[in-house]
Design a protein around this motif. Sequence first.
Motif, PDB file in Angstrom:
ATOM      1  N   LEU A  45       2.733   7.916  -5.975  1.00  0.00           N
ATOM      2  CA  LEU A  45       1.843   8.999  -6.397  1.00  0.00           C
ATOM      3  C   LEU A  45       2.074  10.277  -5.602  1.00  0.00           C
ATOM      4  O   LEU A  45       1.262  11.196  -5.655  1.00  0.00           O
ATOM      5  N   GLY A  46       3.163  10.328  -4.841  1.00  0.00           N
ATOM      6  CA  GLY A  46       3.551  11.573  -4.194  1.00  0.00           C
ATOM      7  C   GLY A  46       3.038  11.770  -2.776  1.00  0.00           C
ATOM      8  O   GLY A  46       3.213  12.852  -2.211  1.00  0.00           O
ATOM      9  N   PHE A  47       2.435  10.746  -2.176  1.00  0.00           N
ATOM     10  CA  PHE A  47       1.976  10.871  -0.794  1.00  0.00           C
ATOM     11  C   PHE A  47       3.151  10.602   0.146  1.00  0.00           C
ATOM     12  O   PHE A  47       3.684   9.494   0.181  1.00  0.00           O
ATOM     13  N   MET A  48       3.530  11.615   0.919  1.00  0.00           N
ATOM     14  CA  MET A  48       4.649  11.490   1.846  1.00  0.00           C
ATOM     15  C   MET A  48       4.219  11.603   3.309  1.00  0.00           C
ATOM     16  O   MET A  48       4.921  11.144   4.206  1.00  0.00           O
ATOM     17  N   ILE A  50       0.839  -1.205   0.000  1.00  0.00           N
ATOM     18  CA  ILE A  50       0.000   0.000   0.000  1.00  0.00           C
ATOM     19  C   ILE A  50       0.867   1.246   0.000  1.00  0.00           C
ATOM     20  O   ILE A  50       0.637   2.185  -0.780  1.00  0.00           O
ATOM     21  N   ASN A  51       1.884   1.276   0.860  1.00  0.00           N
ATOM     22  CA  ASN A  51       2.746   2.455   0.946  1.00  0.00           C
ATOM     23  C   ASN A  51       3.502   2.705  -0.340  1.00  0.00           C
ATOM     24  O   ASN A  51       3.720   3.861  -0.721  1.00  0.00           O
ATOM     25  N   LYS A  52       3.901   1.647  -1.035  1.00  0.00           N
ATOM     26  CA  LYS A  52       4.591   1.837  -2.319  1.00  0.00           C
ATOM     27  C   LYS A  52       3.679   2.534  -3.321  1.00  0.00           C
ATOM     28  O   LYS A  52       4.103   3.457  -4.037  1.00  0.00           O
ATOM     29  N   ILE A  53       2.427   2.092  -3.379  1.00  0.00           N
ATOM     30  CA  ILE A  53       1.476   2.733  -4.293  1.00  0.00           C
ATOM     31  C   ILE A  53       1.329   4.212  -3.949  1.00  0.00           C
ATOM     32  O   ILE A  53       1.343   5.083  -4.838  1.00  0.00           O
TER      33      ILE A  53
END
Length: 373
Positions: free
Chosen positions: A164-167, A157-160
């Motif tokens: 997409l730019g979610f940090m 999930i974190n890779k996805i």
Amino acid sequence: MTKISGRVAILRDGIEIGSLNCIDTSVKYNSKAKVKRACQIKCKSKENMKSYYQKEYDFLFPSDDVFPGENMFLVGNEYVKKKYVFDKMKDRLKVYLNKDGTEYSLGVFMIISAPKSDNGKLEEYSFECYDETMKLEQNQIEERLFFAKGTSQLSAINKILVDLGFMLIISDDSSALLQNDREWEMGTNVLDIVNELLKEINFCDFHINSEGYVKLIKKCQKDNADFVYKKGKFSIIVPDTTEKIDVYKIPNIFVGTVSNPDTPNMYFKIVNDRLDSPVSTINRGFPIRKTYKLDNIASQDELEEFIKNEFNNSLQQTESITFSTEQEAMHEFESVVQVETNNIKGLYVEIDWSINLGVNGDMKHTAERKVFI
């Protein structure tokens, strides 16, 4: 008398660069929607942005320029008047509720559409905005997405999200691993993939809080209220109660199976044979089965927890209430509210709220609770 107002800040790369001259602003939250936080903003098109003094940069200079012989550096600040051009595609809008001089965030939004109207006297923009969940909802994978058996589901999930730019991510822990290879075809909606993986480990749907942080959290039942509304307090205006239930279709047997070529088959079954349940096999006199064929539950424990949740939900009806209060902040995903009026008493889960930041605005709430049958 509480003083309430609103402000819409413009963010560029997370830094405030100005604010909009708004005519009207409203924020809406729906915990059952795929994209949960939305905002409508009207502003004058020719006076879009107020200017700000912005800190251009920090710099270091040797301290002996000021204190000869001292072995250290001092930090200097340079402020300049800089003209920013509002970029409706890239910039983000952060909506604030100001209550008695203190600002509270109601969300960080991206502009999805910005039609302009002109009645001959006034040009206006009407911004339709949503939180950054839209980056997932409006996206499809451009090639096959693959995760190997044994991959941590949270890592997948974190890779996805990071791609997409979610940090800014706040996450509960989970040790669940993929029980077999997983892949999705080109064109699959990204938000659907993320929510599918979250559901398999009994996490809540993907959502973003009022400060713009992604929240990956386990499903749990809260026993304490986040907000309390009592008769004569907090300006409850219009309470209304409705009930919704269809007991005739509620199952009384729940069966879950997991079948993967690389792992042993898993099976779990619960039968509602309770004497105090009107829909049980005993009181109804016949079974109504609900079966779940699941491919990607991570373990027997996860399967049992899933089926138990389905069973427990079947024993409850939904009671909904709607009411209005003065504007408030800090309401998040499924906040728990305690309501006490002449006809309504109890803890409810808030599933929908909306705020109008105008002079005569208010806050409308919809909340639900489960009542055992």
